[in-house]
Design an enzyme around this catalytic site. Sequence first.
Site, short mmCIF file in Angstrom:
data_model
loop_
_atom_site.label_atom_id
_atom_site.label_comp_id
_atom_site.label_asym_id
_atom_site.label_seq_id
_atom_site.Cartn_x
_atom_site.Cartn_y
_atom_site.Cartn_z
N GLN A 82 37.17 41.49 55.95
CA GLN A 82 37.70 40.16 55.63
C GLN A 82 37.66 39.88 54.12
O GLN A 82 37.55 38.72 53.70
CB GLN A 82 36.92 39.08 56.39
N SER A 83 37.79 40.90 53.32
CA SER A 83 37.70 40.73 51.87
C SER A 83 38.80 39.82 51.32
O SER A 83 39.99 40.12 51.46
CB SER A 83 37.78 42.11 51.19
#
Length: 335
Positions: A82-83
């Site tokens: 989920q960067s």
Amino acid sequence: MTVSDGGSATAPRVLLGTWPTPLEAAPRLSAHLGLRPGDLWLKRDDLSGLGGGGNKVRKLEFSCGQALNRGATVLVASGGAQSNYARLAAAAGRRLGLKAVLVLRGNGPRGRTGNLSLDGLLGARVVWAGDVDAAGLDLAVAATAEELTEQGERVEVLPFGGSDRNGALGYLEGGRELHDQLPDVEHVVVAGGSGGTMAGLVAALGAERVLGVDVGAVADLPARVAALVGAVSDGRTEASALRLRRDQAGAGYGILTPAASSALEAAAVCEGVILDPVYTAKALAGLAAAVADGDIRPGRRTVFVHTGGLPGLFGHEIAGELAARVAQSPDSRQS
Ligand SMILES: *Cc1c(COP(=O)(O)O)cnc(C)c1O
């Protein structure tokens, strides 16, 4: 005090965002936290413009300036599934006509949406690195960069979280922008992930004014921040001189704490402002804790830096729990 430009005047920079970001009063949240209504302001770096917004846009202006200067054809960014940084690197690539390859932890989307939906929309190529530690992720990045080079690309490998000297330069500029908007600010509260954001703010505003809140992304945050402050300013800052709360990380990066849940809720119901569960909710929980223990007292001008992360909310397990609330009694949450 004479302030050096830290090299930001000479470092190549490319415009990607919309500046200055707004600075907004937050009187209800301020009172909720135990401050006076006029004390608290929100620096809306979540509204930085590109690709869903967030703090990484300031960093990418310098990282991409360097990449273009070097004649890069492809950006390689790495991070968690989920960067926010990887998503914004993909957006920056599109904006600048560069390819982007994202090397992410994990083995695939596994039902999660959030940033991964936007990575998909942006057409980024994703390489799944598996469940690796930091060294394993670096190895996967190196292998990907080598493969791309063999294919004839000119590769710019972006640093983890965007936190190298270029990233800190972005927030040296961000700190100056904030100083122009509110010169008498006494406390600036910000999430600390890979450290570049806090470092730039410290370089611009001084260690006394910046309160970082460690969200548990790296083990050695104080040392990283101190080194990055040194990289963009003449002065040396000892890690021990930094104001860094390390009591809000809870069970670790990405894992919500009760205090962060309360903070997420407070920002939403007091001001209609949406924080993210991974960074900004923990940072606001740190601000609440600082008011509770007297580190930040009523009457002090305080800025909370909203660093973005909204897409990550939809990629977090809390998203389903929040949606389930509206299935329950419709009036029970109105107050
Ligand atoms: C990356 C990130 C941070 C932390 O910034 P660092 O410079 O890595 O410390 C804070 N908030 C959000 C939403 C982020 O994506």
